[in-house]
Design an enzyme around this catalytic site. Structure first.
Site, PDB file in Angstrom:
ATOM      1  N   HIS A  62       3.352   4.836   6.742  1.00  0.00           N
ATOM      2  CA  HIS A  62       5.301   5.231   5.794  1.00  0.00           C
ATOM      3  C   HIS A  62       5.076   5.880   4.831  1.00  0.00           C
ATOM      4  O   HIS A  62       4.378   5.568   3.519  1.00  0.00           O
ATOM      5  CB  HIS A  62       5.310   3.910   6.122  1.00  0.00           C
ATOM      6  CG  HIS A  62       5.383   3.123   5.150  1.00  0.00           C
ATOM      7  ND1 HIS A  62       6.293   2.853   4.155  1.00  0.00           N
ATOM      8  CD2 HIS A  62       5.007   1.953   5.849  1.00  0.00           C
ATOM      9  CE1 HIS A  62       6.272   1.852   2.988  1.00  0.00           C
ATOM     10  NE2 HIS A  62       5.344   0.844   4.331  1.00  0.00           N
ATOM     11  N   ASP A 174       2.230   0.272  -1.808  1.00  0.00           N
ATOM     12  CA  ASP A 174       2.886   0.063  -0.377  1.00  0.00           C
ATOM     13  C   ASP A 174       4.013   1.229  -0.237  1.00  0.00           C
ATOM     14  O   ASP A 174       5.710   1.237  -0.457  1.00  0.00           O
ATOM     15  CB  ASP A 174       3.478  -0.656  -0.334  1.00  0.00           C
ATOM     16  CG  ASP A 174       4.655  -1.736   0.754  1.00  0.00           C
ATOM     17  OD1 ASP A 174       4.425  -0.295   1.977  1.00  0.00           O
ATOM     18  OD2 ASP A 174       4.441  -2.298   0.988  1.00  0.00           O
ATOM     19  N   GLU A 204      10.019   2.679   7.040  1.00  0.00           N
ATOM     20  CA  GLU A 204       9.491   1.621   7.376  1.00  0.00           C
ATOM     21  C   GLU A 204      10.382   0.653   6.482  1.00  0.00           C
ATOM     22  O   GLU A 204      10.332  -0.928   7.758  1.00  0.00           O
ATOM     23  CB  GLU A 204       7.824   1.850   7.178  1.00  0.00           C
ATOM     24  CG  GLU A 204       7.518   0.533   7.960  1.00  0.00           C
ATOM     25  CD  GLU A 204       7.380  -0.533   6.884  1.00  0.00           C
ATOM     26  OE1 GLU A 204       6.721  -1.798   6.767  1.00  0.00           O
ATOM     27  OE2 GLU A 204       7.438  -0.061   5.835  1.00  0.00           O
ATOM     28  N   GLU A 205      10.598   0.414   5.396  1.00  0.00           N
ATOM     29  CA  GLU A 205      10.903  -0.325   4.330  1.00  0.00           C
ATOM     30  C   GLU A 205      12.441  -1.302   4.562  1.00  0.00           C
ATOM     31  O   GLU A 205      12.642  -2.157   4.556  1.00  0.00           O
ATOM     32  CB  GLU A 205      10.783   0.258   2.931  1.00  0.00           C
ATOM     33  CG  GLU A 205      10.073   0.172   2.330  1.00  0.00           C
ATOM     34  CD  GLU A 205       8.790  -0.750   2.436  1.00  0.00           C
ATOM     35  OE1 GLU A 205       9.005  -2.234   2.316  1.00  0.00           O
ATOM     36  OE2 GLU A 205       7.396  -1.156   2.126  1.00  0.00           O
ATOM     37  N   ASP A 227      -1.336   0.319   7.114  1.00  0.00           N
ATOM     38  CA  ASP A 227      -0.501   0.108   6.076  1.00  0.00           C
ATOM     39  C   ASP A 227      -0.798  -1.540   5.397  1.00  0.00           C
ATOM     40  O   ASP A 227      -2.126  -1.687   5.239  1.00  0.00           O
ATOM     41  CB  ASP A 227       0.457  -0.793   6.810  1.00  0.00           C
ATOM     42  CG  ASP A 227       2.026  -0.289   5.683  1.00  0.00           C
ATOM     43  OD1 ASP A 227       1.899  -0.582   4.951  1.00  0.00           O
ATOM     44  OD2 ASP A 227       3.591  -0.811   6.078  1.00  0.00           O
ATOM     45  N   HIS A 315       5.548  -4.808  -3.526  1.00  0.00           N
ATOM     46  CA  HIS A 315       7.249  -4.184  -3.849  1.00  0.00           C
ATOM     47  C   HIS A 315       7.681  -4.874  -5.299  1.00  0.00           C
ATOM     48  O   HIS A 315       8.418  -4.878  -5.561  1.00  0.00           O
ATOM     49  CB  HIS A 315       7.565  -5.651  -2.594  1.00  0.00           C
ATOM     50  CG  HIS A 315       7.177  -4.477  -1.102  1.00  0.00           C
ATOM     51  ND1 HIS A 315       9.079  -4.845  -0.511  1.00  0.00           N
ATOM     52  CD2 HIS A 315       6.914  -4.146  -0.350  1.00  0.00           C
ATOM     53  CE1 HIS A 315       8.110  -4.663   0.408  1.00  0.00           C
ATOM     54  NE2 HIS A 315       7.328  -4.175   0.930  1.00  0.00           N
TER      55      HIS A 315
END
Length: 343
Positions: A62, A174, A204-205, A227, A315
């Protein structure tokens, strides 16, 4: 692996639903190596490298990153925002961001809240909720309103740097690191067994949205989602709770919140790692998910496994990875693409 490409990828803005800058960069990178490149209606970039068989392998990574969306410009010029994707408010306070305006500007901003000397002792002992945070862009209310609109987005701001023993840190590892692995795979791929569909997915998130639509349009016999995953090998975390550890190799997923990996595929990947001397660790994750969660449920089902890159402080704008883990992830994905995997 050319890590300068990863450096460039991490510095691009690409909050969920706003991945166009990342998509343009990838399109330029893959053009010499692809038999076909297209963008679907949702914004997924789908790259085809033809193989020697009639079987299709879907590889997904992603493009999007967690970020912020501006929803209010105050009369004092301070911006209020909502998170896009899962962000721990503790990682936001006193950080710098880039506000990307619809007019094409990239404005420096600082995330603030009421300072310690005007709060009570009880308030200082608590985490600051997102609703109490704001972005200071150094503008008056009139100036901010003229240049920024609700719906503009902001990305975390932190340069790519290498440090320690083969470590690297940046915002958006990420999942720009997964994108990087997939780009390196396309460059290295020679006469693959499978027709390789390298899909760079969107959103995706916020719910694996791009992967669901992309997988529906591809008759995949096998799939891998490349990922990141949490690496909790840090002080205060017991070894049984690490999930993955930096430097221990690619994470071959057994289970997470969205997927239980197909048994035959899971075992075949472990055998392949042993045969090719690829360093791996089994990922058993009680939380979290990735594009595999959407892909494996497409149509009548697709055997799918997430190849997970261990990442500390996920994140946040200080995510940390180990170069060797990316190299092992590439080695496994490349080995799957080159020869038929019997599951």
């Amino acid at each position: 692996m050319d890590f300068s490409t990863l450096q460039q990828l991490t510095q691009l803005p690409g909050v969920s639903g706003r991945e166009s800058a990342v998509r343009r960069f990838i399109s330029q990178q893959v053009a010499p190596y692809a038999d076909d490149v297209k963008t679907d209606a949702l914004g997924n970039l789908i790259v085809l490298k033809k193989g020697t068989s009639d079987k299709n392998l879907l590889l997904a990574a992603h493009m999007d990153e967690v970020g912020l969306m501006i929803h209010y410009i105050g009369p004092d010029g301070f911006l209020r925002f909502v998170p896009v994707g899962g962000i721990d408010p503790r990682t936001l306070l006193a950080q710098r961001v880039t506000v990307h305006t619809s007019g094409g500007e990239a404005l420096l901003g600082v995330i603030g809240t009421r300072p310690a000397h005007v709060t009570t002792e009880a308030e200082r002992g608590k985490a600051v909720p997102i609703g109490d945070l704001f972005i200071d862009v150094g503008l008056t209310g009139a100036e901010a309103a003229a240049r920024i609109q609700p719906g503009d987005f902001a990305t975390l701001r932190r340069p790519y740097e290498e440090f320690g023993s083969g470590r690297l840190t940046a915002k958006a590892l990420d999942n720009r690191s997964g994108v990087f692995v997939l780009l390196e795979l396309l460059k290295a791929l020679k006469n693959p067994f499978y027709n390789v569909y390298a899909v760079f997915t969107v959103q995706e998130e916020v719910g694996l949205r791009g992967a669901g639509t992309a997988a529906y349009g591809i008759e995949a016999h096998l799939a891998l989602a490349i990922d990141t995953t949490g690496a909790a090998d840090i002080p205060g975390s017991a070894p049984q709770n690490y999930i993955t550890a930096l430097g221990a190799g690619v994470g071959v997923t057994a289970i997470d919140a969205r997927t239980i990996t197909h048994e035959g595929l899971f075992n075949a990947l472990k055998r392949l790692c042993l045969a090719k001397n690829i360093r791996y660790q089994v990922r058993v994750a009680p939380r979290g998910g990735n594009d595999a969660g959407a892909i494996h449920q497409s149509k009548t089902g697709v055997p799918c496994c997430a190849l997970s890159i261990p990442t500390r402080y996920i994140h946040s704008n200080t995510e940390v990875q180990c170069k060797s883990d990316l190299e092992q992830t590439l080695a496994l994905a490349l080995a799957v693409a080159q020869e038929e995997l019997v599951i």
